[in-house]
Structure formats: structure tokens, C-alpha cells
Motif scaffolding. Structure first.
Motif, mmCIF file in Angstrom:
data_model
loop_
_atom_site.group_PDB
_atom_site.id
_atom_site.type_symbol
_atom_site.label_atom_id
_atom_site.label_comp_id
_atom_site.label_asym_id
_atom_site.label_seq_id
_atom_site.Cartn_x
_atom_site.Cartn_y
_atom_site.Cartn_z
ATOM 1 N N LYS A 147 8.279 10.204 9.536
ATOM 2 C CA LYS A 147 8.442 9.348 8.364
ATOM 3 C C LYS A 147 7.451 8.179 8.403
ATOM 4 O O LYS A 147 6.830 7.843 7.391
ATOM 5 N N ARG A 161 4.363 7.443 5.736
ATOM 6 C CA ARG A 161 4.238 6.156 5.034
ATOM 7 C C ARG A 161 2.857 5.550 5.269
ATOM 8 O O ARG A 161 2.252 4.985 4.354
ATOM 9 N N ARG A 162 2.330 5.685 6.498
ATOM 10 C CA ARG A 162 1.008 5.152 6.819
ATOM 11 C C ARG A 162 -0.066 5.885 6.014
ATOM 12 O O ARG A 162 -0.963 5.263 5.424
ATOM 13 N N ASP A 210 0.293 7.507 3.179
ATOM 14 C CA ASP A 210 0.441 7.143 1.769
ATOM 15 C C ASP A 210 -0.162 5.771 1.485
ATOM 16 O O ASP A 210 -0.816 5.566 0.460
ATOM 17 N N ARG A 211 0.055 4.817 2.403
ATOM 18 C CA ARG A 211 -0.478 3.471 2.226
ATOM 19 C C ARG A 211 -2.007 3.483 2.254
ATOM 20 O O ARG A 211 -2.668 2.848 1.423
#
Length: 80
Positions: A56, A60-61, A63-64
Motif C-alpha cells: 500500500k 501511494r508513493r 501515485d504521488r
């Protein structure tokens, strides 16, 4: 999580004496909590919980990073 919700529902039905659950033994009513505890013990012992948390965080990394690249007009890299 589902076993925990089922256990809460069964306790509520037993306490309020609703349906066939009112005649069940308390052992059957409380058994979903034992299943939930066994699941959490297995998940922690095998590293399943930690692996899911790492996946997860990695997503998130990524996507950022892709969002920042798009805001700069570069677009995400294509896989090779």
C-alpha cells in the motif's frame, strides 16, 4: 474483519433473543471471535499484514510521483 462483524451481530441477536440464535449455546455465538483471533495471529506470524502495508505504501508513493510528473507536464514513464 468479517468474522468480527459476524460475532457482534450474533451477540446482539443472542442478547435480544431474536430468531434461532436465542437458543444457541454461547460457545457458538462467540466462536467468530476465536476465528478472528486465529486469523490475526496467522497474518502477523506469516508477515501477511506487513507485506500488505508495504504494498500500500509503495503504491501511494508511485501515485504521488506520477501525479507530480503530470503536473510538470512530463507524464508517467512507460514500462520497458
Amino acid at each position: 474483519m468479517y468474522a468480527l462483524l459476524l460475532g457482534i451481530l450474533l451477540i446482539l441477536l443472542k442478547y435480544l433473543e431474536i430468531g434461532p440464535v436465542a437458543n444457541w449455546s454461547w460457545w457458538w455465538v462467540l466462536s467468530p471471535f476465536a476465528v478472528a483471533a486465529a486469523w490475526w495471529a496467522w497474518a502477523d506470524a506469516t508477515g501477511y499484514t506487513k507485506r500488505k502495508a508495504m504494498e500500500k505504501m509503495d503504491q501511494r508513493r508511485k501515485d504521488r510521483i506520477n501525479k507530480q510528473k503530470e503536473s510538470m507536464g512530463m507524464g508517467p514513464r512507460r514500462p520497458r
